[in-house]
Scaffold this motif. Structure first.
Motif, mmCIF file in Angstrom:
data_model
loop_
_atom_site.group_PDB
_atom_site.id
_atom_site.type_symbol
_atom_site.label_atom_id
_atom_site.label_comp_id
_atom_site.label_asym_id
_atom_site.label_seq_id
_atom_site.Cartn_x
_atom_site.Cartn_y
_atom_site.Cartn_z
ATOM 1 N N TRP A 177 -6.296 30.150 14.568
ATOM 2 C CA TRP A 177 -6.646 31.215 13.624
ATOM 3 C C TRP A 177 -5.391 31.787 12.972
ATOM 4 N N ASN A 179 -3.590 34.832 11.638
ATOM 5 C CA ASN A 179 -3.621 36.285 11.771
ATOM 6 C C ASN A 179 -3.579 36.988 10.421
ATOM 7 N N SER A 180 -2.900 36.377 9.448
ATOM 8 C CA SER A 180 -2.781 36.983 8.120
ATOM 9 C C SER A 180 -4.126 37.125 7.418
ATOM 10 N N SER A 182 -7.439 36.562 9.449
ATOM 11 C CA SER A 182 -8.476 36.977 10.401
ATOM 12 C C SER A 182 -8.095 38.227 11.182
ATOM 13 N N LYS A 183 -6.784 38.568 11.175
ATOM 14 C CA LYS A 183 -6.244 39.706 11.938
ATOM 15 C C LYS A 183 -6.368 39.509 13.448
ATOM 16 N N PHE A 184 -6.496 38.249 13.874
ATOM 17 C CA PHE A 184 -6.305 37.898 15.276
ATOM 18 C C PHE A 184 -5.780 36.467 15.321
ATOM 19 N N ALA A 185 -5.100 36.144 16.396
ATOM 20 C CA ALA A 185 -4.510 34.812 16.532
ATOM 21 C C ALA A 185 -4.225 34.542 18.002
ATOM 22 N N SER A 186 -3.518 33.435 18.266
ATOM 23 C CA SER A 186 -3.135 33.017 19.621
ATOM 24 C C SER A 186 -4.343 32.739 20.507
ATOM 25 N N ASN A 211 -2.574 35.384 24.117
ATOM 26 C CA ASN A 211 -2.158 36.762 23.867
ATOM 27 C C ASN A 211 -1.593 37.404 25.132
ATOM 28 N N THR A 217 1.281 32.760 20.098
ATOM 29 C CA THR A 217 1.383 31.854 18.950
ATOM 30 C C THR A 217 0.912 30.449 19.311
ATOM 31 N N GLU A 219 -1.239 27.486 18.661
ATOM 32 C CA GLU A 219 -1.849 27.066 17.397
ATOM 33 C C GLU A 219 -1.722 25.558 17.303
#
Length: 557
Positions: A177, A179-180, A182-186, A211, A217, A219
């Motif tokens: 995902w 983050n830029s 969806s505002k979530f990642a990892s 997280n 990170t 991905e």
């Protein structure tokens, strides 16, 4: 005359298809070993698969906003690679809104982290566009035409997609995902697709969460099955500093146990991760991955894989190798991705990309053994070349190299420019500018072009036209000028990599070159390495187009 032109075009096409050997970087040591990187150029987020022969390998990589997109490289031994085509002609065929959107440079957008797979007689590529969703293209011939892209999952945020077809025909997709958007990642997710791999039939399930751990990170996942285990291999820990994870489960939906299988350790190879595992017909296992070299982009390394512990330990005991014995292969051919171009073919060389969706107004090959790039109109809000779409560029091929171009510049009015450029967040160009009945030779530089900082011009020389356009009565042709771009690096190959510097020179006879300007720090673009090539633009709002006519460009030491 007509037969002569036809013969020249045929010869040019044959020359363009000949196997290319680089003067500046070849990983094959010629003694049964290779050195890393196997491709010293910006093929970010590489993935690889092997065809039914067991030793025809195909690789693709992120191409972002550059077109054509999704480069296809072929190798018989994972060391010697050549560019054989592209899977995308534009972003995205069949959707008028998106074609228009990508008609301007959308730096850092477009094609992110693709995966390539061979399944049921066809090759598939999946990728995530962070703004539009998950896409797929397929073909039976990876060096030929690919079908128009299919949007498998529309929407923002989904990236780094990879399919897995199980033994029972069911298809699963893993993704990361952005983050830029969806505002979530990892986190990594798995969902089921239909058997054709064209649409989801299940909802996503989070199968891994980095997280709050060293695995932040996470991905770029790749999905595999081996000996009854489902495997997800992915990078974590950040782009320049991270490592490669392998995780396994008896179910595609987890839970997954994980281990670090490749990391920098005591080597000079920072952040060795994100790539593809491949098994060849000789029973060998290999991992292609990138290393972030900042201004040069993300170059491609090859490491052996050892499964003897039940885990894919990569490199030498989990650390990347610098040199190693080559993979077994029936091929002994030494070949490298193309760099130099004589422009003798009616088809543009495969090393070239435009900075946005191509339009024929940007330029085209000619029947005269040249490549023509037309000037593009400068708009009032621009302060630099960041938004110019008609730059014809290629990747830097080595830490140190020289690119020399023979060209002529035809100008129809004052304020038209044409020449060579090294493009990135900072850029440098050596151009001719029409000024009255003369040409100014200028070094044009810009720092922080992405922040709309103004460019600066340094006058090098004032040159007279060498010919006149007598039909239109608009004198302004400068023939046969030689422009040279040189990349130097005092610490090339050392840990840390040093700072690449760009300098220029020019010649009126192709023999005696005069240095001009100074040395300028090369800098990467948005998610891509710096790229070099040709630029032509026009600050006169009422003029007819001028053009750069490139006779050749040659990359040497």
């Amino acid at each position: 005359m007509r037969k002569a032109i036809l013969a020249a075009l045929v010869l040019g096409a044959l020359t363009a298809s000949a196997q290319y050997k680089s003067q500046v970087w070849s990983p094959d040591n010629g003694d049964g070993t290779y050195k890393n990187p196997v491709i010293n150029a910006d093929y970010s987020d590489p993935d690889v698969c092997v065809g039914p022969s067991g030793e025809d390998y195909y690789m693709t990589a992120s191409s972002f906003q550059c077109t054509p997109g999704l480069p296809i490289l072929h190798s018989r031994d994972l060391v010697n690679w050549e560019i054989v085509g592209y899977a995308l002609k534009e972003l995205y065929t069949g959707n008028g809104e998106q074609i228009k959107h990508f008609s301007k440079p959308q730096h850092g957008a477009g094609v992110w982290a693709p995966s390539i797979r061979y399944h049921n007689g066809e090759y598939y590529i999946y990728w995530g566009d962070p703004d539009y969703g998950c896409y797929m293209v397929k073909t039976k011939d990876p060096a030929g035409e690919w079908e128009a892209p299919v949007c498998v999952i529309p929407g923002q945020g989904i990236i780094d997609t990879c399919p897995l077809w199980d033994e029972d025909g069911r298809c699963y997709l893993v993704n990361g995902w952005a983050n830029s958007r969806s505002k979530f990642a990892s986190v990594l997710c798995v969902r089921e697709l239909n058997k054709e791999g064209t649409k989801p039939i299940g909802n996503p399930v989070i199968v891994f969460d980095g997280n709050g751990t060293e695995n932040r990170t996470c991905e770029g996942p790749k999905f595999y099955k081996r000996d009854g285990w489902y495997w997800i291999m992915c990078p974590a820990g950040g782009v320049p500093t991270g490592f490669q994870l392998a995780m396994r489960s008896k179910s595609p939906y987890g839970p997954y146990e994980h281990k670090i299988v490749l990391e920098q350790g005591k080597t000079a190879v920072n952040g060795p991760h994100q790539g593809g595992w491949v098994h060849n017909k000789y029973g060998e296992d290999w991992f292609l991955h990138f290393q972030d070299k900042e201004a040069y982009g993300r170059v491609v390394h090859l490491n052996p894989v050892d499964w003897s512990t039940g885990w894919p330990v990569m490199g030498k005991k989990g650390e990347p190798v610098t040199t190693y014995k080559k993979p077994k292969s029936s091929s002994t051919t030494v070949v490298n991705p193309a760099e130099s171009d004589e422009f003798n073919s009616p088809v543009l060389g495969k090393q070239w990309q435009w900075h946005a969706n191509y339009h024929q107004f940007y330029g085209m090959p000619t029947a005269f053994g040249t490549m023509r790039i037309y000037t593009h109109k400068w708009t009032e809000e621009w302060k630099n070349l960041w938004c110019i779409p008609n730059m014809l560029l290629q990747k830097t091929p080595a830490d140190v190299f020289t690119a020399t171009a023979k060209l002529r510049f035809t100008s129809k009015a004052d304020g038209q420019y044409g020449g060579i450029i090294m493009m990135g967040h900072n850029y440098q160009a050596l151009v001719l500018k029409r000024e009255g009945k003369a040409f100014q030779l200028l070094v044009v530089t810009c720092k922080d072009a992405d922040r709309n900082k103004p460019q600066e011009e340094q006058l090098i020389a004032t040159l007279k036209p060498t010919a006149e356009d007598k039909i239109d009565y608009k004198p302004g042709i400068h023939e046969d000028i030689y422009l040279r771009l040189k990349v130097s690096n005092a610490k090339a190959g050392e840990a840390g990599g040093g700072t690449p510097l760009v300098s220029f020179a020019y010649s009126l006879d192709g023999k005696k070159f005069k240095d001009c300007g100074g040395q300028y720090t090369m800098k990467q673009g948005k998610w891509i390495g710096a790229k070099f090539g040709f630029v032509a633009y026009d600050t006169n709002p009422k003029s007819d187009k001028g053009w750069v006519e490139a006779d050749w460009i040659r990359v040497t030491k």
